[in-house]
Design an enzyme around this catalytic site. Structure first.
Site, PDB file in Angstrom:
ATOM      1  CG  HIS A  88      -2.199  -0.757   0.975  1.00  0.00           C
ATOM      2  ND1 HIS A  88      -3.431  -0.165   0.803  1.00  0.00           N
ATOM      3  CD2 HIS A  88      -2.418  -2.087   0.870  1.00  0.00           C
ATOM      4  CE1 HIS A  88      -4.343  -1.080   0.611  1.00  0.00           C
ATOM      5  NE2 HIS A  88      -3.755  -2.270   0.648  1.00  0.00           N
ATOM      6  CG  ASP A 143      -4.143   3.162   1.850  1.00  0.00           C
ATOM      7  OD1 ASP A 143      -5.283   2.642   1.951  1.00  0.00           O
ATOM      8  OD2 ASP A 143      -3.211   2.605   1.270  1.00  0.00           O
TER       9      ASP A 143
END
EC number: 2.4.1.115
Length: 433
Positions: A18, A114
């Protein structure tokens, strides 16, 4: 404290792959902003060390280490336990962002997070008086599925119809975090609450491109449920600065065009021993040239004598320069776990795929590869067997269907290149938040 200078926060989810796409996003939008712009990157120390070691020095990026939730002196946890501890520490992110403003003397102009973290940070943009943008590192289909978690969980059938999808989906295609009976688990709870709060983001950006959305209803539904949605992909990750010490590219230079099988299953997945054995038996039987990225703990599960018997046509390495391998003309097929980054990389270099998904959105991604984009195959029965691998390899190297799949992925490669060329306008829009 000044507001005349731009100061943008990037808040990373430090697990899996990520954090690297978020850093790639910084690199993509920075050319459209004044050179004086400050980028503050918030991530755990271990993740920061990993991702910043792979890229050239970034003088305009200020790196901040956030607590991973592990108390000093305790053993480093893994898997869900590590995620759970990190989630419990996210309340401290607000404090460290305030400290970043104090240190730089510049108020935040925008906050990128995120999407996984959005449920914990949903109030932060308002508190900092800055717009908030959530970054979904996957594709539109997986995001659309998460937005309908309640609907999916109420379904009692093996197939279901989800708004935005013109065709039905199998319950087996749905990420397990969506269908989990226990929404109190760290991943399922985080993603569920993300879905409930994502509409509060000023915008959601996706690492995808429009031509992957063969079903236009999906994007329309996302636009209806979210404030603004931008496709900004494919953001193919930066090539590592790590040297190709195993000589993969030199080895590939000696192989015939589109003759090599490349096998890699990401940095998180550990293949079951029986599946490692099945892959090895199939490769040895077919004598197809191969490069296999297999960590040392997996090598011990290879059949006895395999390395010696296959040394003339195969190569096993503990780490492989994936982008350079996929870009090489000798590579003919990519055997993958169907992580989103790997799919985008396969498409971007025009390499068809054999899919063996394991968790998260990988099963849905695998379905898209085989049934929607028609650029690859799912492995028979969902797990690697000798016969299933041989059948898949025969399709790509000996059958007309393999030629069609290869042509399809070449077509998507061209669309991906067009999307990259057209992405300047979108990146400029994002940089204005």
């Amino acid at each position: 404290m000044t507001t005349s200078q731009l100061h943008i926060a990037f808040l990373a989810f430090p697990f899996g792959t990520h954090a690297t796409p978020l850093l790639t996003l910084v690199q993509k939008i920075s050319p459209f902003l004044p050179s004086s712009t400050i980028f503050s990157f918030f991530n755990t120390s271990s993740s920061n060390s990993s991702i910043f070691s792979k890229v050239p020095n970034q003088e305009n990026i200020k790196i901040y280490n956030v607590w991973d939730g592990v108390k000093e002196g305790n053993d480093t946890p893994f898997g869900l336990e590590a995620i759970k501890l990190f989630i419990q520490s996210t309340l401290l992110i607000s404090k460290i962002t305030e400290e970043a403003e104090e240190e730089t003397g510049v108020k935040f102009s925008c906050i990128f997070s995120d999407a996984f973290l959005w449920c914990f940070l949903v109030k932060l943009p308002k508190k900092m008086n800055a717009p908030g943008v959530a970054y979904w590192t996957g594709g539109s289909c997986s995001l659309a599925v998460h937005l309908y978690t309640d609907l999916i969980r109420s379904n009692k059938e093996t197939s279901l119809k989800i708004p935005g999808f013109s065709s039905t989906l199998s319950i087996n295609d749905i990420p397990p975090e969506v269908t989990a009976e226990d929404l109190e688990g760290p991943m399922s709870s985080m993603l569920y609450n993300m879905a409930l709060n994502l509409h509060k983001a000023d915008a959601v950006v996706l690492n995808s491109f429009q031509e992957l959305d063969r079903d236009p209803l999906i994007n329309k539904d996302l636009q209806k449920n979210l404030q603004k949605v931008f496709n900004i992909g494919p953001l193919v990750l930066q090539s590592s600065r790590k040297l190709d010490e195993s000589g993969c590219i030199q080895w590939l230079d000696k192989q015939k065009e589109k003759s090599v099988v490349y096998l890699s299953f990401g940095t998180v997945t550990t293949l079951p021993p029986n599946e490692i054995g099945s892959i090895a038996e199939a490769l040895e039987t077919k004598k197809t040239p191969f490069i296999w990225s297999l960590r040392n703990n997996g090598v011990k599960n290879l059949p006895k004598g395999f390395l010696e018997r296959t040394k003339e046509f195969g190569k096993i390495v503990s780490w492989a320069p994936q982008l350079e391998i996929l870009a090489h003309k000798s590579v003919g097929v990519f055997v993958t776990h169907c992580g989103w980054n790997s799919i985008l990389e396969g498409i971007s270099f025009g390499v068809p795929m054999i899919c063996r998904p394991f968790f998260g959105d990988q099963k849905l991604n695998s379905r898209m590869v085989e049934s929607v984009w028609e650029i690859g195959l799912q492995i028979e029965g969902g797990i690697f067997t000798k016969s299933g691998i041989i059948s898949a390899l025969d399709t790509f190297f000996n059958e007309e269907k393999g030629k069609i799949l290869r042509e399809n992925v070449e077509g998507l490669k061209e669309k991906a290149l067009e999307a990259v060329n057209q992405m300047m306008e979108v990146q400029q829009k994002i940089s204005r938040f």
